[in-house]
Design an enzyme around this catalytic site. Structure first.
Site, PDB file in Angstrom:
ATOM      1  N   GLY A  52      41.158  25.553  47.138  1.00 35.49           N
ATOM      2  CA  GLY A  52      41.791  26.833  47.184  1.00 35.49           C
ATOM      3  C   GLY A  52      42.433  26.906  48.492  1.00 35.49           C
ATOM      4  O   GLY A  52      42.754  25.860  49.038  1.00 35.49           O
ATOM      5  N   CYS A  53      43.099  27.990  48.703  1.00 37.73           N
ATOM      6  CA  CYS A  53      43.843  28.338  49.896  1.00 37.73           C
ATOM      7  C   CYS A  53      43.185  27.655  51.287  1.00 37.73           C
ATOM      8  O   CYS A  53      42.024  27.990  51.331  1.00 37.73           O
ATOM      9  CB  CYS A  53      44.056  29.787  50.133  1.00 37.73           C
ATOM     10  SG  CYS A  53      45.182  30.162  51.570  1.00 37.73           S
TER      11      CYS A  53
END
Length: 214
Positions: free
Chosen positions: A60-61
């Site tokens: 993810g981020c």
């Protein structure tokens, strides 16, 4: 010139010289101490470097993942970047196939690859394909970029442990990809949540350890 004036000027000159001499004497030990402290810092850094290894993961981020990992025991350094994609010198606006990844440098005397993966599977959802929170796309895939067969086997072992725990609603879809090259992201992405404490993140600790600590 008046004798009293001359005596006064000489007295002030003597006081000034004495003050300067005292400052120089006091300064000498401090300089020596600074050199000693710098030498000690270098020795500590060298010790860490001898025992250091790197891990490459994505989930993810990269802002939120870096922010959590940099506080972990044994973690010496973190850097966010792009990994596992098609082009060289990727950027945030142009990184086809690359995941938003993180490079973790750790002290092998304080933690290990298995413990790092254990935490990795606790702070992001490894059961969603190409998605983490509101972020969708292959950039946000869950992935472990193994550097040798030992790391690959350890990753497979930890994935099996996570699946057997049934803590997540689905099965782990984290991909195991051979490490190729890690490209550091732009400076404004580094330590983003330190610079922007209220910035976006979808990472947080969901569970305690998956590993048997007996």
């Amino acid at each position: 010139m008046n004798t009293k004036v001359i005596i006064g000027v000489v007295f002030l000159l003597v006081l000034s010289l004495a003050f300067m001499a005292s400052r120089m004497i006091k300064g000498t030990p401090n300089n020596g101490q600074s050199k000693k402290e710098n030498k000690l810092d270098k020795q500590i850094d060298n010790k860490h470097m001898v025992n250091s290894k790197k891990v490459y993961i994505a989930g993810g981020c990269f802002w939120g993942m870096e922010d959590l990992f940099r506080k972990r025991k044994g973690v010496l350094d973190t850097e966010v970047g792009y990994i596992g994609g098609q082009n060289e010198n990727p950027t945030y606006d142009n990184h086809p196939g690359h995941a938003e990844g993180i490079e973790i440098t750790y002290d092998t005397t304080e933690t290990n690859f298995k413990e790092i993966l254990d935490y990795f599977f606790r702070i992001h959802n490894p059961t969603t394909v190409d998605q983490q929170g509101n972020d969708i796309g292959s950039s946000y895939r869950s992935a472990i970029f193994y550097q040798n067969e030992e790391e690959k086997q350890t990753a497979e072992e930890v994935i099996a442990i996570v699946n057997q725990s049934n803590r997540w609603d689905g099965k782990v879809v984290t991909t195991l990809e051979p490490y190729t090259k890690f490209w550091p992201a732009e400076e404004y992405h580094q330590d983003y949540l330190v610079k922007n404490p209220n910035g976006y993140t979808c990472h947080f600790e969901r569970f305690g350890t998956f590993l048997d600590k007996k």
